[in-house]
Design an enzyme around this catalytic site. Structure first.
Site: not given
Length: 429
Positions: A67, A70-71, A142
């Site tokens: 993840h 991806e960012h 987040e």
């Protein structure tokens, strides 16, 4: 370039495996104004233990790194790639799941430019120590935000009650502690291993000419250099058949409790067709009994055990599988017991030919309606492709399902050792 026509669906798919190993699939739909592209890697949050490219030994990386990657890929040294898509009239996004990471765009113009941008930014990583440290703060916020959401906590709380060792039990984003352990070198190790073209798929559906588009993609890839790659080696821990815990109770500041019932699926992976049939039957049975028109939904609603938040979902992949049923309830213990009784009761039930025909017709209708959506086609094609299944052959498999297969499956579907309950309850003063 290969060309396959699916007469039943009136679709034509073009495909080619490029010299660098990238699988490209093109689905021209000239009647559509929009085009949707997705560039996906067979790499998700569960891929924590693997042999890095060019090495011999297994390593384990921090939770949440897929993840995190991806960012970071959207951020370049001099710009944010989202702005490139916006200037070209496209909407871009990305997501990380348990098993894959995907980058996508949709647009009605500048399709060639947007395809090039999608390929180029994913294949041009830039990570600096400073930007990695900055991202830790953003993703940490987040994670904290999701941890405050009862729906998210109940979903992952259910998975954690089902799985003892498998990394599917870990939040896709990781934990604040785990992401703080991620380094720039970790990102490059994971990127170089899993973002090799031979581990990736490019799918484009919409308004374009397939021959010209394939030529554009091949020229783009031929201009880039990639290390030769051997077979990817991943490792997952041994996972018992039984659930990790029968009941998981989490206190949160909520006014109404949530109750989720989880099933640890045991899908037969001996063949792609058997796997697909069991996935379809799981979805069809849940829909038949627990959707708003279902017999069990009505029972639960009339007993005042559920409200309109009640839902279900199934997630079945190569190394794990689970189904989750539930929602808000003022009587969470009673709801859990009633749903468990219903699930166990399916062992004694026998669907009639008429009932199963109704189930099949509904499933076929849902599938055909969904095939009008470029997003559905693209995402589901990637999902099934990673499982070795052709999305466009799913419809015939549904049609061929028999009531005997459904009853045989239903009789063995649920076992007490593979059911768990997760509840979000109001905090005790």
């Amino acid at each position: 370039m290969n060309k396959i026509s699916y007469d039943q669906l009136k679709e034509t798919l073009y495909s080619e495996k490029l010299a660098n190993g990238l699988q490209v699939f093109l689905l021209p739909k000239p009647e559509m104004a929009k085009t949707f592209g997705i560039f996906s890697t067979d790499y998700g949050s569960i891929d924590q233990t693997f042999v890095p490219l060019g090495e011999k030994d297994f390593i384990t990386v921090p939770d949440g790194i897929a993840h995190f990657l991806e960012h970071k890929l959207f951020e370049k040294e001099d710009r944010d790639v989202f702005q490139d898509f916006t200037k070209q009239g496209a909407s871009a996004n990305a997501f990380t799941s348990f098993t894959k990471t995907a980058y996508l765009f949709s647009a009605t113009s500048n399709i060639k430019e947007n395809v090039t941008t999608l390929l180029d930014f994913v294949q041009d990583p830039y990570f600096s120590e400073q930007s990695v440290e900055k991202e830790k703060g953003i993703i940490g916020q987040e994670i904290e935000m999701y941890n405050d959401q009862p729906d998210w906590r109940s979903f992952f709380g259910t998975i954690q009650s089902l799985y003892e060792n498998h990394p599917v039990q870990v939040d896709i984003a990781g934990t604040v502690k785990s992401i703080n352990e991620i380094t720039k070198d970790d990102l490059y190790t994971c990127y170089n291993t899993f973002y090799h073209p031979s581990n990736m798929t490019f799918f484009l559906a919409g308004n374009f000419e397939p021959e010209k588009m394939m030529r554009l993609i091949k020229e783009n890839q031929d201009a880039k250099q990639f290390e030769p790659v051997s077979e990817l080696k991943r490792r997952f821990p041994e996972e018992p058949d039984r659930v990790a815990m029968k009941k998981n109770v989490i206190e949160m500041p909520v006014s109404v409790a949530k109750c989720m019932i989880g099933i640890k699926e045991q899908t037969d992976r001996s063949s792609d067709e058997t796997f697909l049939k069991e996935e379809l039957l799981t979805e069809m049975l849940l829909d038949y009994y627990f959707s708003k028109s279902g017999e069990y939904y009505q029972e639960l609603y009339e007993a005042d055990l559920i409200d309109n938040s009640f839902q279900f979902e199934t997630n079945i992949e190569r190394s794990f599988g689970f189904s989750v049923i539930g929602g808000n309830s003022t009587k969470p213990d009673e709801l859990a017991e009633r749903v468990k009784q219903m699930l166990h009761g399916l062992k004694e039930k026998k669907l009639t030919e008429r009932e199963f025909t109704t189930m099949k017709r509904k499933k076929i209708g849902q599938f055909l309606r969904a095939m009008n959506s470029l997003e559905f086609i693209s995402n589901q094609f990637i999902h099934y492709h990673l499982l070795g299944i052709d999305l466009f052959k799913v419809l015939p498999v549904i049609e061929e399902l028999t009531v005997k297969e459904a009853n045989d499956f239903m009789g063995n579907w649920v076992d007490e050792d593979r059911i768990s309950v997760c509840q979000i309850v109001p905090e005790q003063g």
